[in-house]
Design a protein around this motif. Structure first.
Motif, short mmCIF file in Angstrom:
data_model
loop_
_atom_site.label_atom_id
_atom_site.label_comp_id
_atom_site.label_asym_id
_atom_site.label_seq_id
_atom_site.Cartn_x
_atom_site.Cartn_y
_atom_site.Cartn_z
N THR A 213 0.80 -1.22 0.00
CA THR A 213 0.00 0.00 0.00
C THR A 213 0.83 1.27 0.00
N SER A 214 1.78 1.37 0.96
CA SER A 214 2.31 2.68 1.28
C SER A 214 3.74 2.61 1.80
N THR A 215 4.39 3.78 1.78
CA THR A 215 5.72 3.89 2.38
C THR A 215 5.62 4.10 3.89
N GLY A 216 4.49 4.59 4.36
CA GLY A 216 4.36 4.97 5.76
C GLY A 216 4.85 6.39 6.02
N LYS A 217 5.33 7.05 4.97
CA LYS A 217 5.85 8.41 5.12
C LYS A 217 4.82 9.47 4.76
N LEU A 218 3.72 9.07 4.14
CA LEU A 218 2.68 10.01 3.74
C LEU A 218 1.33 9.52 4.24
N GLU A 219 0.40 10.45 4.42
CA GLU A 219 -0.96 10.11 4.84
C GLU A 219 -1.94 10.46 3.73
N GLY A 252 0.26 3.26 8.90
CA GLY A 252 -1.07 3.51 9.46
C GLY A 252 -1.69 2.33 10.17
N LEU A 253 -0.94 1.25 10.36
CA LEU A 253 -1.46 0.11 11.11
C LEU A 253 -1.13 0.34 12.58
N VAL A 256 -4.27 -3.31 16.99
CA VAL A 256 -4.49 -4.72 16.66
C VAL A 256 -5.72 -4.86 15.77
N MET A 257 -6.73 -4.05 16.02
CA MET A 257 -7.94 -4.13 15.19
C MET A 257 -7.66 -3.72 13.74
N ASP A 258 -6.74 -2.79 13.53
CA ASP A 258 -6.33 -2.45 12.15
C ASP A 258 -5.77 -3.69 11.45
N ALA A 259 -4.94 -4.45 12.17
CA ALA A 259 -4.33 -5.65 11.59
C ALA A 259 -5.39 -6.71 11.33
N ILE A 260 -6.32 -6.88 12.26
CA ILE A 260 -7.39 -7.88 12.08
C ILE A 260 -8.28 -7.50 10.90
N MET A 282 2.66 -7.58 6.82
CA MET A 282 2.28 -6.26 7.32
C MET A 282 3.54 -5.49 7.70
N GLY A 283 3.72 -4.33 7.09
CA GLY A 283 4.88 -3.50 7.41
C GLY A 283 4.58 -2.60 8.59
#
Length: 303
Positions: A213-219, A252-253, A256-260, A282-283
């Protein structure tokens, strides 16, 4: 004249590839489908076994400006120690670092089955000459990287230059050879479900082993809606080609609910075949401690 004709043929090749898939995806329909999955299915997966599985799918990531050889060495040692301290739990799937730390991780990691991933190709912007991206990727592999994460050239994609996007991904996959390559779409910049679907198809067509999905550097980073569209693309691609592509939400994870929720989307769209730590990753950095805390029954900050 011949060069112009060849360029037109290449452009037609990629347009033809996209035309085989339903890329006219409605944002509203995606939102409705995701809401339905969350409302009806997520609760089924809120259990200990799924949380243990998710721990084994984590790509433990450190991509900080303050990273140093000493910090990365200590980071890797925690993975070694985890295997000793929690032998009954699955170890993380991967350690993900910048290419300059590939050798440090490679020389320190003692746990069999943990991959060494490096972000490469001028992460996180992908704004560099292809020669630089090729060199960085080759050096990361030479120093011990077993997987490579690159960023799709988003600017070129948004300009409609699909030929250069696909050619660049393909060239970097050639450098990777048998090493797995993940293509980061930076879905927050793509804005629409239709763009995410097209970027997914192009990346897979050009040689991605995973789409991320993403780099984690942007929203915004890894949203359920982006995950749903990407998983739909993976399913359609698999149905047409028989080639199985992995999926990696990242950025953005936070819970735990985000992961589920991500697990549930993969399960509902792609099915059980993707529910292994080979095909679903999952990164994250913070999520490993949150998952571990829930699995062992008390708050812990191991990593």
């Amino acid at each position: 004249m011949a060069e112009k004709l060849n360029n037109q043929q290449d452009e037609n090749k990629y347009e033809k590839a996209l035309s085989l898939y339903n890329c006219e995806v409605s944002d509203e329909e995606v939102r409705d489908a995701v809401r339905k999955i969350i409302a009806e299915k997520v609760h089924e997966n809120d259990n200990l076994e799924v949380k243990k599985f998710l721990m084994g799918s984590v790509e433990l990531t450190t991509l900080k400006t303050t990273d140093s050889e000493d910090r990365v060495l200590a980071f890797t040692e925690r993975v070694n120690q985890f295997d000793e301290q929690y032998p009954e739990l699955p170890h993380v799937a991967t350690i993900c670092v910048y290419p300059c730390f590939a050798k440090t991780v490679s020389e320190t990691l003692e746990v069999d089955g943990v991959e060494i991933a490096c972000v490469s190709g001028s992460f996180p912007s992908s704004q560099a000459l292809i020669e630089v991206k090729v060199a960085e990727t080759a050096l990361a592999i030479k120093d011990g990287a077993t997987e490579i994460d690159i960023v799709m050239p988003v600017g070129k994609f948004l300009s409609g230059n699909y030929e250069e996007v696909a050619d660049e991904i393909s060239e970097l996959k050639n450098v990777c050879g048998e090493k797995k390559m993940k293509v980061i779409l930076e879905t927050g910049c793509l804005k629409t479900a239709a763009n995410i679907k097209k970027a997914s198809i192009l990346s897979m067509y050009a040689g991605a082993d995973y789409i991320k999905t993403s780099t984690g550097k942007l929203e915004p980073a890894a949203t359920p809606e982006a995950a749903y569209v990407m998983c739909q693309a993976i399913k359609e691609y698999y149905d047409k080609t028989g080639i199985q592509i992995g999926f990696k939400p990242a950025g953005g994870l936070n819970t735990v609910m985000d992961a589920i929720t991500m697990y549930t989307i993969v399960k509902e769209v792609l099915g059980e075949k993707w529910l292994t730590n080979q095909w679903f990753r999952m990164g994250t950095s913070r999520l490993a401690n949150l998952l571990l805390s829930e699995v062992v029954g008390h708050e812990t900050k191991f990593f």
